[in-house]
Design a protein around this motif. Structure first.
Motif, PDB file in Angstrom:
ATOM      1  N   LEU A 244      62.078  59.803 -57.479  1.00  0.00           N
ATOM      2  CA  LEU A 244      62.426  60.451 -58.748  1.00  0.00           C
ATOM      3  C   LEU A 244      63.719  59.874 -59.330  1.00  0.00           C
ATOM      4  N   SER A 245      64.658  59.529 -58.459  1.00  0.00           N
ATOM      5  CA  SER A 245      65.917  58.945 -58.922  1.00  0.00           C
ATOM      6  C   SER A 245      65.692  57.592 -59.570  1.00  0.00           C
ATOM      7  N   LEU A 246      64.796  56.805 -58.991  1.00  0.00           N
ATOM      8  CA  LEU A 246      64.476  55.513 -59.595  1.00  0.00           C
ATOM      9  C   LEU A 246      63.897  55.701 -60.996  1.00  0.00           C
ATOM     10  N   VAL A 247      62.952  56.628 -61.123  1.00  0.00           N
ATOM     11  CA  VAL A 247      62.348  56.885 -62.434  1.00  0.00           C
ATOM     12  C   VAL A 247      63.402  57.388 -63.412  1.00  0.00           C
ATOM     13  N   PHE A 248      64.189  58.347 -62.994  1.00  0.00           N
ATOM     14  CA  PHE A 248      65.181  58.984 -63.865  1.00  0.00           C
ATOM     15  C   PHE A 248      66.225  57.978 -64.346  1.00  0.00           C
ATOM     16  N   HIS A 249      66.849  57.266 -63.423  1.00  0.00           N
ATOM     17  CA  HIS A 249      67.956  56.381 -63.799  1.00  0.00           C
ATOM     18  C   HIS A 249      67.473  55.111 -64.499  1.00  0.00           C
ATOM     19  N   LEU A 250      66.335  54.580 -64.099  1.00  0.00           N
ATOM     20  CA  LEU A 250      65.822  53.396 -64.781  1.00  0.00           C
ATOM     21  C   LEU A 250      65.366  53.733 -66.197  1.00  0.00           C
ATOM     22  N   THR A 251      64.814  54.938 -66.367  1.00  0.00           N
ATOM     23  CA  THR A 251      64.453  55.373 -67.713  1.00  0.00           C
ATOM     24  C   THR A 251      65.702  55.532 -68.579  1.00  0.00           C
ATOM     25  N   ASN A 252      66.745  56.114 -68.014  1.00  0.00           N
ATOM     26  CA  ASN A 252      68.003  56.243 -68.751  1.00  0.00           C
ATOM     27  C   ASN A 252      68.577  54.884 -69.113  1.00  0.00           C
TER      28      ASN A 252
END
Length: 323
Positions: A244-252
């Protein structure tokens, strides 16, 4: 061998916080922070961004009571960022570690104070993290300081130092969750604006054009900030939290102009892992064999484990909670 942190029901919280753990986690945090601060300073020097932000405006906004903080005269702001890059490189390799950390903390804090309009929360985080390393023995292992001064490597640190790093990073997520409890956020703003602006991106754009994109961004961001820290600390959910952190931060990183922040937060996820995990992975990478557990009596000598050091840590936590 599991990644579960050792626990003992027979000892109290003060004793547990003084337990020695591998210090490699502190070295890794030092390196990540140094590299991040270097790119932070470079972002102002790149294409003379510092000129547009600090020199061209006829008026710089100040915080009440801090109007006396003035911009460096002449080319001072340019050299400000040059010195910051040098200090960041020194911090990454552990050269004059405490002085380098203090320089970075002052540099970022000065920028926040001298021009209030450029405030972003991750600048504040980097300033606090660098200030924290002034008081921790981040230069006592795998550092130029050890080589130059002939000091022995400090292979363990008290557990409270790791918990202090976890607090420093975790409070960002908690603060983000609290901020998202506002009426505007829960009504889909500014998430709706961000989704609209990013809907033309080549890979992410089609997903953001789906009807539920705004709702997913709004409530997904809220629950991610609220739950990611306990999920990282709990072994069964740690893998999901990393994903989830990968998705969240890469999206940001793809949709928002927030610079080094997503990469810093991704690189520091390891702080929430069991302290021996990083040491074991590095040992296996270098030698192909797992490292045997060690204990270093020097971890309980000096400021790193005295009551004074622990009280300073509690003061650091208390001030941030009040602010």
């Amino acid at each position: 061998m599991t990644n579960r942190e050792p626990t003992s029901p027979s000892i109290g919280l003060p004793e547990r916080l003084q337990q020695p753990i591998d210090s490699l986690i502190l070295v890794g945090f030092r390196v990540v922070l140094g590299v991040t601060a270097w790119f932070w300073a470079e972002s102002f020097l790149k294409q003379d961004q510092y000129v547009a932000i600090f020199l061209e405006p006829r008026f710089l906004f100040k915080y009440p009571g801090l109007e006396w903080v003035k911009l460096w005269p002449g080319d001072g702001i340019y050299w400000h960022f040059v010195v910051t890059k040098i200090a960041a490189a020194f911090l990454a390799v552990g050269l004059l570690t405490r002085l380098s950390a203090a320089t970075i903390s002052f540099s970022i804090a000065y920028v926040l104070v001298v021009e209030r309009a450029i405030y972003v929360n991750h600048y504040y985080l980097l300033a606090l993290a660098a200030g924290l390393l002034v008081f921790l023995p981040a230069g006592r292992r795998l550092s130029c300081d050890n080589l130059l001064w002939g000091r022995d490597s400090l292979r363990t640190i008290p557990r409270w130092q790791l918990e202090l790093l976890r607090f420093q990073l975790g409070i960002v997520y908690v603060g983000g969750a609290v901020a998202k409890l506002s009426g505007d956020w829960l009504c889909g703003q500014p998430a709706g604006l961000i989704v609209d602006q990013a809907s033309q991106l080549p890979l992410l754009g089609p997903l953001l054009q789906m009807p539920a994109a705004v709702a997913v961004s709004t409530y997904g961001g809220l629950f991610y900030d609220l739950l990611v820290v306990p999920m990282l600390l709990f072994r069964p959910t740690r893998g999901l939290a990393v994903g989830l952190s990968l998705v969240f931060h890469l999206t940001n990183a793809a949709t928002l102009p927030i610079g080094v922040f997503p990469w810093f937060m991704l690189a520091t996820l390891v702080v929430f892992f069991p302290p021996e995990t990083l040491a074991r992975r590095v040992q296996i990478f270098l030698t192909g064999k797992p490292r045997a557990a060690t204990h270093d009596a020097r971890a309980i000598v000096g400021l790193t484990a005295t009551r004074t050091g622990f009280r300073l840590a509690l003061l650091w936590v208390g001030i941030q909670l009040l602010l």
